[in-house]
Scaffold this motif. Sequence first.
Motif, PDB file in Angstrom:
ATOM      1  N   ASP A 124       7.273 -68.501  -9.388  1.00 28.02           N
ATOM      2  CA  ASP A 124       7.254 -67.842 -10.700  1.00 28.02           C
ATOM      3  C   ASP A 124       5.848 -67.791 -11.314  1.00 28.02           C
ATOM      4  N   VAL A 125       4.874 -67.338 -10.505  1.00 26.59           N
ATOM      5  CA  VAL A 125       3.487 -67.251 -10.972  1.00 26.59           C
ATOM      6  C   VAL A 125       3.248 -65.882 -11.613  1.00 26.59           C
ATOM      7  N   SER A 126       2.712 -65.893 -12.834  1.00 25.83           N
ATOM      8  CA  SER A 126       2.406 -64.651 -13.550  1.00 25.83           C
ATOM      9  C   SER A 126       1.028 -64.766 -14.195  1.00 25.83           C
ATOM     10  N   PHE A 127       0.234 -63.705 -14.113  1.00 24.13           N
ATOM     11  CA  PHE A 127      -1.059 -63.650 -14.794  1.00 24.13           C
ATOM     12  C   PHE A 127      -1.587 -62.221 -14.753  1.00 24.13           C
ATOM     13  N   ASP A 128      -2.568 -61.935 -15.597  1.00 25.40           N
ATOM     14  CA  ASP A 128      -3.301 -60.665 -15.582  1.00 25.40           C
ATOM     15  C   ASP A 128      -4.752 -60.941 -15.228  1.00 25.40           C
ATOM     16  N   LEU A 129      -5.345 -60.011 -14.494  1.00 31.77           N
ATOM     17  CA  LEU A 129      -6.767 -60.086 -14.155  1.00 31.77           C
ATOM     18  C   LEU A 129      -7.414 -58.795 -14.617  1.00 31.77           C
ATOM     19  N   TYR A 130      -8.500 -58.915 -15.369  1.00 36.16           N
ATOM     20  CA  TYR A 130      -9.152 -57.729 -15.949  1.00 36.16           C
ATOM     21  C   TYR A 130     -10.396 -57.347 -15.156  1.00 36.16           C
ATOM     22  N   PRO A 131     -10.822 -56.090 -15.250  1.00 37.98           N
ATOM     23  CA  PRO A 131     -12.020 -55.648 -14.517  1.00 37.98           C
ATOM     24  C   PRO A 131     -13.222 -56.538 -14.818  1.00 37.98           C
ATOM     25  N   GLY A 132     -13.933 -56.940 -13.766  1.00 36.01           N
ATOM     26  CA  GLY A 132     -15.131 -57.762 -13.919  1.00 36.01           C
ATOM     27  C   GLY A 132     -14.869 -59.232 -14.137  1.00 36.01           C
ATOM     28  N   GLU A 133     -13.608 -59.647 -14.056  1.00 35.54           N
ATOM     29  CA  GLU A 133     -13.243 -61.039 -14.321  1.00 35.54           C
ATOM     30  C   GLU A 133     -13.099 -61.818 -13.012  1.00 35.54           C
ATOM     31  N   VAL A 134     -13.486 -63.092 -13.052  1.00 36.00           N
ATOM     32  CA  VAL A 134     -13.321 -63.986 -11.908  1.00 36.00           C
ATOM     33  C   VAL A 134     -12.308 -65.058 -12.289  1.00 36.00           C
ATOM     34  N   LEU A 135     -11.231 -65.137 -11.500  1.00 35.98           N
ATOM     35  CA  LEU A 135     -10.183 -66.126 -11.727  1.00 35.98           C
ATOM     36  C   LEU A 135     -10.226 -67.157 -10.612  1.00 35.98           C
ATOM     37  N   MET A 162      -9.419 -52.197 -25.528  1.00 34.30           N
ATOM     38  CA  MET A 162      -9.686 -52.977 -24.326  1.00 34.30           C
ATOM     39  C   MET A 162      -9.042 -52.300 -23.116  1.00 34.30           C
ATOM     40  N   THR A 163      -9.754 -52.278 -22.007  1.00 33.27           N
ATOM     41  CA  THR A 163      -9.204 -51.748 -20.762  1.00 33.27           C
ATOM     42  C   THR A 163      -8.024 -52.607 -20.326  1.00 33.27           C
ATOM     43  N   GLY A 164      -7.007 -51.959 -19.773  1.00 33.42           N
ATOM     44  CA  GLY A 164      -5.853 -52.703 -19.289  1.00 33.42           C
ATOM     45  C   GLY A 164      -6.204 -53.527 -18.072  1.00 33.42           C
ATOM     46  N   PRO A 165      -5.290 -54.399 -17.653  1.00 33.16           N
ATOM     47  CA  PRO A 165      -5.563 -55.261 -16.497  1.00 33.16           C
ATOM     48  C   PRO A 165      -5.738 -54.453 -15.216  1.00 33.16           C
ATOM     49  N   LEU A 166      -6.611 -54.951 -14.343  1.00 31.31           N
ATOM     50  CA  LEU A 166      -6.764 -54.370 -13.011  1.00 31.31           C
ATOM     51  C   LEU A 166      -5.601 -54.820 -12.129  1.00 31.31           C
ATOM     52  N   LEU A 167      -5.166 -56.066 -12.339  1.00 32.53           N
ATOM     53  CA  LEU A 167      -4.071 -56.648 -11.563  1.00 32.53           C
ATOM     54  C   LEU A 167      -3.136 -57.361 -12.525  1.00 32.53           C
ATOM     55  N   SER A 168      -1.846 -57.108 -12.373  1.00 29.06           N
ATOM     56  CA  SER A 168      -0.852 -57.768 -13.205  1.00 29.06           C
ATOM     57  C   SER A 168       0.210 -58.370 -12.288  1.00 29.06           C
ATOM     58  N   VAL A 169       0.287 -59.689 -12.276  1.00 31.86           N
ATOM     59  CA  VAL A 169       1.204 -60.402 -11.374  1.00 31.86           C
ATOM     60  C   VAL A 169       2.363 -60.947 -12.206  1.00 31.86           C
ATOM     61  N   ARG A 170       3.582 -60.714 -11.711  1.00 27.93           N
ATOM     62  CA  ARG A 170       4.769 -61.101 -12.465  1.00 27.93           C
ATOM     63  C   ARG A 170       5.774 -61.835 -11.580  1.00 27.93           C
ATOM     64  N   GLY A 171       6.022 -63.099 -11.905  1.00 31.09           N
ATOM     65  CA  GLY A 171       7.083 -63.867 -11.282  1.00 31.09           C
ATOM     66  C   GLY A 171       6.976 -64.030  -9.781  1.00 31.09           C
ATOM     67  N   LEU A 172       5.755 -64.153  -9.264  1.00 28.69           N
ATOM     68  CA  LEU A 172       5.567 -64.197  -7.816  1.00 28.69           C
ATOM     69  C   LEU A 172       6.098 -65.522  -7.245  1.00 28.69           C
ATOM     70  N   THR A 173       6.978 -65.402  -6.265  1.00 30.43           N
ATOM     71  CA  THR A 173       7.642 -66.570  -5.686  1.00 30.43           C
ATOM     72  C   THR A 173       7.712 -66.429  -4.171  1.00 30.43           C
ATOM     73  N   ARG A 174       7.410 -67.523  -3.475  1.00 35.25           N
ATOM     74  CA  ARG A 174       7.510 -67.547  -2.018  1.00 35.25           C
ATOM     75  C   ARG A 174       7.969 -68.941  -1.599  1.00 35.25           C
ATOM     76  N   THR A 175       9.072 -69.003  -0.842  1.00 34.87           N
ATOM     77  CA  THR A 175       9.577 -70.288  -0.372  1.00 34.87           C
ATOM     78  C   THR A 175       9.653 -70.294   1.149  1.00 34.87           C
ATOM     79  N   TYR A 176       9.653 -71.499   1.703  1.00 38.12           N
ATOM     80  CA  TYR A 176       9.820 -71.700   3.142  1.00 38.12           C
ATOM     81  C   TYR A 176      11.008 -72.647   3.310  1.00 38.12           C
ATOM     82  N   GLY A 177      12.205 -72.089   3.363  1.00 35.65           N
ATOM     83  CA  GLY A 177      13.394 -72.928   3.369  1.00 35.65           C
ATOM     84  C   GLY A 177      13.494 -73.650   2.035  1.00 35.65           C
ATOM     85  N   ALA A 178      13.549 -74.976   2.103  1.00 34.21           N
ATOM     86  CA  ALA A 178      13.648 -75.762   0.869  1.00 34.21           C
ATOM     87  C   ALA A 178      12.280 -76.011   0.227  1.00 34.21           C
TER      88      ALA A 178
END
Length: 256
Positions: free
Chosen positions: A23-34, A1-17
């Motif tokens: 902590d968003v993580s996922f893989d997206l593969y070629p030709g896939e719609v998420l 299987m082809t590896g992921p086109l996009l690999s997201v690990r622990g994505l976090t963004r805050t605005y003060g409190a």
Amino acid sequence: MTGPLLSVRGLTRTYGARIGCADVSFDLYPGEVLGIVGESGSGKSTLLSCLAGHQRPDAGAVLFRTAAGLTDTVTMAEPDRRRLARTDWAFVHQNPRDGLRMGVSAGGNVGERLMATGARHYGAIRDRATDWMGRVEIAADRIDDRPSAFSGGMQQRLQIARNLVTGPRLVFMDEPTGGLDVSVQARLLDLIRGLVRDLGLSVIIVTHDLAVVRLLAHRLMVMKSGRVVEAGLTDQVLDDPQHAYTQLLVSSILQV
């Protein structure tokens, strides 16, 4: 299987409190719609903005497959990220006016992205622009008209042509059918689905409309208060939701 086109690990963004996404993580593969769904304030737009490089996350990595392998776009040099946004990536805004140059002709809007990637031959650029306008169902004789002369649905189709003309591998879509009449939405969704299939595009689409993800997305992530509360195959999540919040979203649609 082809590896992921996009690999997201622990994505976090805050605005003060306040948590934008956590902590968003996922893989997206070629030709896939998420599909990413949730109510207003759930964090889906913040997540998309961080993925596309419009905002810098506080933590985490957005790894995109380049010729050199998986490369973290968060730490990438700004000129390289801008080049990526013009070539391998595309971003379709909810309001097409945010993604178009309203004072430039329809053909000029499509041609600009080609010129940004090095195209210089006027005739070839105009031919490509004409071809892509045809692909998004805009008549060739409108090529010199400005987007302000187009309906909202036509403006959105023109924005899609402008984005796809350079053959991106990954397309970010932020509520692409938002604000359009139901009949116009249906036509646009059918167009997007055909382009995704024919071009083998990978797409991350943010929407509050479960009917949109049902039609377009292979997989689905449900967000609440900045966190992913459920993820899986789209039909599986919508037909048999496990999390109470997802059950509430699905039941609210069924009751309409």
